[in-house]
Enzyme design. Structure first.
Site, PDB file in Angstrom:
ATOM      1  N   SER A 147     -18.066  48.577   8.923  1.00 31.89           N
ATOM      2  CA  SER A 147     -19.427  48.146   9.207  1.00 31.89           C
ATOM      3  C   SER A 147     -19.640  46.780   8.581  1.00 31.89           C
ATOM      4  O   SER A 147     -18.901  46.381   7.671  1.00 31.89           O
ATOM      5  CB  SER A 147     -20.421  49.154   8.614  1.00 31.89           C
ATOM      6  OG  SER A 147     -21.742  48.644   8.610  1.00 31.89           O
ATOM      7  N   TYR A 160     -24.558  54.453   2.494  1.00 25.83           N
ATOM      8  CA  TYR A 160     -23.774  53.978   3.639  1.00 25.83           C
ATOM      9  C   TYR A 160     -22.960  52.742   3.257  1.00 25.83           C
ATOM     10  O   TYR A 160     -21.761  52.647   3.561  1.00 25.83           O
ATOM     11  CB  TYR A 160     -24.722  53.680   4.796  1.00 25.83           C
ATOM     12  CG  TYR A 160     -24.059  53.298   6.089  1.00 25.83           C
ATOM     13  CD1 TYR A 160     -23.497  54.270   6.910  1.00 25.83           C
ATOM     14  CD2 TYR A 160     -24.019  51.982   6.517  1.00 25.83           C
ATOM     15  CE1 TYR A 160     -22.896  53.930   8.129  1.00 25.83           C
ATOM     16  CE2 TYR A 160     -23.430  51.629   7.724  1.00 25.83           C
ATOM     17  CZ  TYR A 160     -22.868  52.601   8.522  1.00 25.83           C
ATOM     18  OH  TYR A 160     -22.284  52.257   9.720  1.00 25.83           O
TER      19      TYR A 160
END
Length: 262
Positions: A147, A160
């Site tokens: 990501s 995250y």
């Protein structure tokens, strides 16, 4: 050397985790179109059935398995079953993931651990299960869906970002440990992608929509199809000397400081 043939996945077995829909589905579908045999898992039989039907609509026969990727015994059993029923896995995409958007001071440690478990521990578990078969076969490709949060922080995504930052380093470490066995481990870092989950944020005039477009040199959200070319490259023989790399498919966000205020 036939350069186009080096991008073919003909004869390869590709496992994409959590690929009943979304980014995982698009990547797995593109692998099927490139000649690979598609294998995927999801958390329950209903999602697996829906995934099989969705692949069939595109003319792809996919093999679906119910498995919780955080359960090491369950993953080992699934990989053994895939090897018996389909073949040894040549390509693994660790796609399954979750996010909890909660300010850090409001997040329970239990929720933090859950995100780490799915987004970081699971790729370790699944990679560990497939690497012996890849060593036996003499080659393998592992692709971790990282990501932009592997590089950046942002409000409400502490768990995250921690998981995806860890996944970036796990990617580099797998490359370091198993490169000598002709196994390449790389990552793809998607930017902001058009998915059903982001649909409410992409309405014209929405502040977040305007923010993303203004921060992206491409001046648009990405699509799941934008990820398929890089995914095929990293799964193919064309990337045999690419190892430990994170390929960010973000329309240029990470390269861009943003426009000067008027």
């Amino acid at each position: 050397m036939d350069i186009m043939k080096s991008f073919s996945l003909e004869g390869k077995v590709a496992l994409v985790t959590g690929a009943s829909y979304g980014i995982g589905f698009s990547i797995a579908k593109s692998y099927g179109e490139a000649g690979a045999t598609v294998v995927f898992n999801d958390i329950n039989q209903d999602l697996v059935n829906k995934g099989i039907e969705a692949y069939a609509e595109h003319g792809i026969k996919a093999y679906g398995y119910v498995c919780d990727v955080t359960d090491e015994d369950g993953v080992v059993a699934m990989v053994k079953k895939i090897e018996e029923e389909v073949g040894i896995i040549d390509i693994l995409v660790n796609n399954a993931g979750i996010i909890r958007r909660v300010p850090m001071l409001e997040m329970k440690a239990e929720d933090f651990r859950k995100v780490i478990d799915v987004d970081l521990n699971a790729p370790f578990i699944v990679s560990k299960a497939v690497i012996p078969g890849m060593i036996k076969k003499g080659h393998g490709k592992i692709i971790n869906i990282c990501s932009m949060m592997s590089e950046l922080g942002r409000e409400t995504v502490s768990a995250y970002a921690a998981a995806k930052g860890g996944l970036k380093m796990l990617t580099k470490n797998i490359a370091s440990e198993y490169g000598e066995y002709n196994i390449q481990c790389n990552g793809i870092g998607p930017g902001y992608i058009e998915t059903p989950q982001t649909a409410p944020l992409r309405t014209e005039g929405h502040p977040f929509n305007n923010f993303i477009i203004s921060k992206t040199p491409a001046a648009r959200w990405g699509t799941t199809d934008d990820l398929t070319g890089p995914a095929i490259f990293l799964a193919s023989d064309a990337s045999d000397f690419v190892n430990g790399h994170i390929l960010y498919v973000d329309g240029g966000i990470l390269a861009y400081i943003g426009k000067q205020p008027q």
